[in-house]
Design a protein around this motif. Sequence first.
Motif, PDB file in Angstrom:
ATOM      1  N   UNK A 110      81.732  57.127  14.096  1.00  0.00           N
ATOM      2  CA  UNK A 110      80.647  56.315  13.525  1.00  0.00           C
ATOM      3  C   UNK A 110      79.287  56.697  14.104  1.00  0.00           C
ATOM      4  N   UNK A 112      78.466  59.703  15.188  1.00  0.00           N
ATOM      5  CA  UNK A 112      78.067  61.004  14.628  1.00  0.00           C
ATOM      6  C   UNK A 112      77.656  60.899  13.166  1.00  0.00           C
ATOM      7  N   UNK A 113      78.253  59.941  12.448  1.00  0.00           N
ATOM      8  CA  UNK A 113      77.830  59.739  11.059  1.00  0.00           C
ATOM      9  C   UNK A 113      76.349  59.368  11.031  1.00  0.00           C
ATOM     10  N   UNK A 116      74.652  62.671  13.792  1.00  0.00           N
ATOM     11  CA  UNK A 116      75.019  64.086  13.735  1.00  0.00           C
ATOM     12  C   UNK A 116      75.728  64.549  14.987  1.00  0.00           C
TER      13      UNK A 116
ATOM     14  N   UNK B   1      74.637  67.367   8.793  1.00  0.00           N
ATOM     15  CA  UNK B   1      75.026  68.771   8.590  1.00  0.00           C
ATOM     16  C   UNK B   1      76.078  69.212   9.602  1.00  0.00           C
ATOM     17  N   UNK B   2      75.739  68.953  10.867  1.00  0.00           N
ATOM     18  CA  UNK B   2      76.627  69.406  11.938  1.00  0.00           C
ATOM     19  C   UNK B   2      77.986  68.717  11.828  1.00  0.00           C
ATOM     20  N   UNK B   3      77.963  67.403  11.569  1.00  0.00           N
ATOM     21  CA  UNK B   3      79.225  66.674  11.479  1.00  0.00           C
ATOM     22  C   UNK B   3      80.033  67.188  10.293  1.00  0.00           C
ATOM     23  N   UNK B 291      85.778  57.686   6.236  1.00  0.00           N
ATOM     24  CA  UNK B 291      84.446  58.167   6.636  1.00  0.00           C
ATOM     25  C   UNK B 291      83.365  57.458   5.831  1.00  0.00           C
ATOM     26  N   UNK B 294      82.942  53.921   6.932  1.00  0.00           N
ATOM     27  CA  UNK B 294      82.179  53.838   8.185  1.00  0.00           C
ATOM     28  C   UNK B 294      80.720  54.219   7.991  1.00  0.00           C
ATOM     29  N   UNK B 295      80.351  54.543   6.755  1.00  0.00           N
ATOM     30  CA  UNK B 295      78.933  54.747   6.488  1.00  0.00           C
ATOM     31  C   UNK B 295      78.505  56.164   6.172  1.00  0.00           C
ATOM     32  N   UNK B 296      79.470  57.077   5.980  1.00  0.00           N
ATOM     33  CA  UNK B 296      79.057  58.432   5.598  1.00  0.00           C
ATOM     34  C   UNK B 296      78.564  58.415   4.156  1.00  0.00           C
ATOM     35  N   UNK B 300      76.903  63.837   2.028  1.00  0.00           N
ATOM     36  CA  UNK B 300      77.456  64.393   3.271  1.00  0.00           C
ATOM     37  C   UNK B 300      78.949  64.661   3.114  1.00  0.00           C
TER      38      UNK B 300
END
Lengths: 229, 387
Positions: A110, A112-113, A116, B1-3, B291, B294-296, B300
């Motif tokens: 969460x 990282x969401x 990043x 991006x990284x994730x 994901x 959880x807010x993605x 993304x």
Amino acid sequence: MDNYVVEVKGVNKVYGKTIKTVALHNLNLGFKTGSFNAIIGESGSGKSTLLNILGTLDRPTKGDVIINGVSTKNMSKGRLSDLRNETLGFVFQFHYLLPEFTALENVLMPYRIANGKAGKKSRDRAREILNLVGLEKVENNLATNMSGGQQQRTAIARALMNQPKIILADEPTGNLDSQTTDSIYQLFRKINQELGTTFIIITHDRRVAEKADRIVEILDGRISLDIVK
Amino acid sequence: MKLAFDIALRFLKSSKGQTALIVLGIAIGVSVQIFIGSLITGLQKSLVDKTVGSAPQITVSPQEDGAYILDSQAEAKTIKATNPEEIKNLVAVTQGPAILNTADESATILLRGFDWKAAQGIYKISDRIVKGELATNDNEIIIGEDFAKNLNLSVGDTIELITPARKTGKFLITGIFDLQVKSLNESWILSNDRAVQEFLETGEGVSQIEMQVNDVFAADEVAGEIEKRLNEDTLVVTNWKEENAALLSGLSGQTASSLMIQVFVMISVVLGIASVLAISVVQKSKQIGILKAMGMHNPKASLVFLFQGFLLGVLGALVGVGLGIGLSWSFATFVTNPDGSSLVPFFIDWSFIGISAGIAVAASTLAALIPAIRVSRLDPMEVIKNG
Ligand SMILES: Nc1ncnc2c1ncn2[C@@H]1O[C@H](COP(=O)(O)OP(=O)(O)O)[C@@H](O)[C@H]1O
Ligand SMILES: [Mg+2]
């Protein structure tokens, strides 16, 4: 009224277009900041529907959900996502951990969401939470290499990562034995008391419900009982 | 991006068998492209080289038959200045038909004279002398191998040539050449420029100026530039491409069919990736669902799959380039003519390989677009309800 952290106003939920199932009837319900609430009721009464609407995962057919005093009615998908990420933590009957990642990485998800990359500070925080749920020894295990209780505790740790105001739990111990169930509810209580996190927990277990500050019973999409201790 | 990138990488790592299979699919596609591409290019290069490698590729000659270019040195300078990067191996040639009379036969030949040093660029005469040496004095010539055999002539013999203007001259054979083209070996008699100019009485004049270019396929463009630069009605500029139209249309047919094969190989690769990734979306729907819960954000989540396509493309292209080069090399090394030389010379065109690899990466990423769109439409509720 003002200190409700989350509130539904006149919420209706109807499933299906031809054959209509009314899951929720004109529901009005609010939960106070820092409270510890249990939702009980028979299977099929509409508990999960209510919780998913509270969590903005589902949209009501009619009515409004107000989180932190802000109506979610006209929010875009992106805004809702951000709101969930920052304010809400979910625990479901199934853990839904990402099996490709370790326990620690799952807990960081969460964060990282939102950000990043995970720096040292956030990693330390994730470890701290894993400590709190008693999983410091398995933090580098893949999610698949843990017991059912450990998986569910990892999912709880993940729900706590972004320090949400509200934890929504849908039968979080439904798949666990009674001993693990007890330890998980003790954990919930501890978090509730120490961090002031609001808990809304759906449970079948009367013993568990009795330890809550408030019990709401749902019957056929309506509130049939609302006890505040 | 990284994730999104990290999740894509982890998804690919976690299903190694599936990943290896797609990578192999892309790699085979890319290697076939590179192999066919370099095979055809190598084939065409050697064919063109055999055809015009030792021949003039652009020729400047007078419009009028039998006329001469008088100031050949100045003209040569002008020509070279047109495109000094491309134009090379300029040589002025003085030539004319002549008849050879022997005791029992007569034969028509083409007497050609040039400065030996300048002619080395196109004709490499000194490497082609099989007996004797170059004719450096007046009244000396060299003749072709087949001509010598037909008329039973050898080094040291003297022959008599007659011009259309009935002038006769005696010439000493100082050497025998083999230009590896039978018709030239039978009909050309070569000498130095002075000797021929004197015999044909052209004075300072030469019959034509010949040259080669670095990029043989640009010969027509360079010829056009020369024509413009010279701007003289009395001179014509010809190039090998107008005289070898049949060969060129053969080559372009070959190129087109190789392009066709490559396009279809790419299409099958893209379809393969798209279908495997589509399956993978179903396999990973729980992960995507949680994901998003959880807010993605949707874009993304889509990016995770685009990255997977991209990563698969990069991996597949890398393996494919290695495989393709290996395949081309093996073909050149093990498929040989009876004399041991390669049937098709090994030829690596890095820019072509780069383009093939680039297309593979782009196509793989593009192939992930459909799964990515499906991902963005996935509702986390579906996953959570169905456990
Ligand atoms: N996607 C759906 N489509 C149609 N009916 C649904 C759907 N989801 C839930 N329902 C119905 O809504 C009612 C409430 O379901 P639910 O909220 O899951 O109950 P609970 O969690 O209390 O067991 C049930 O009658 C169920 O059959
Ligand atoms: Mg339920």
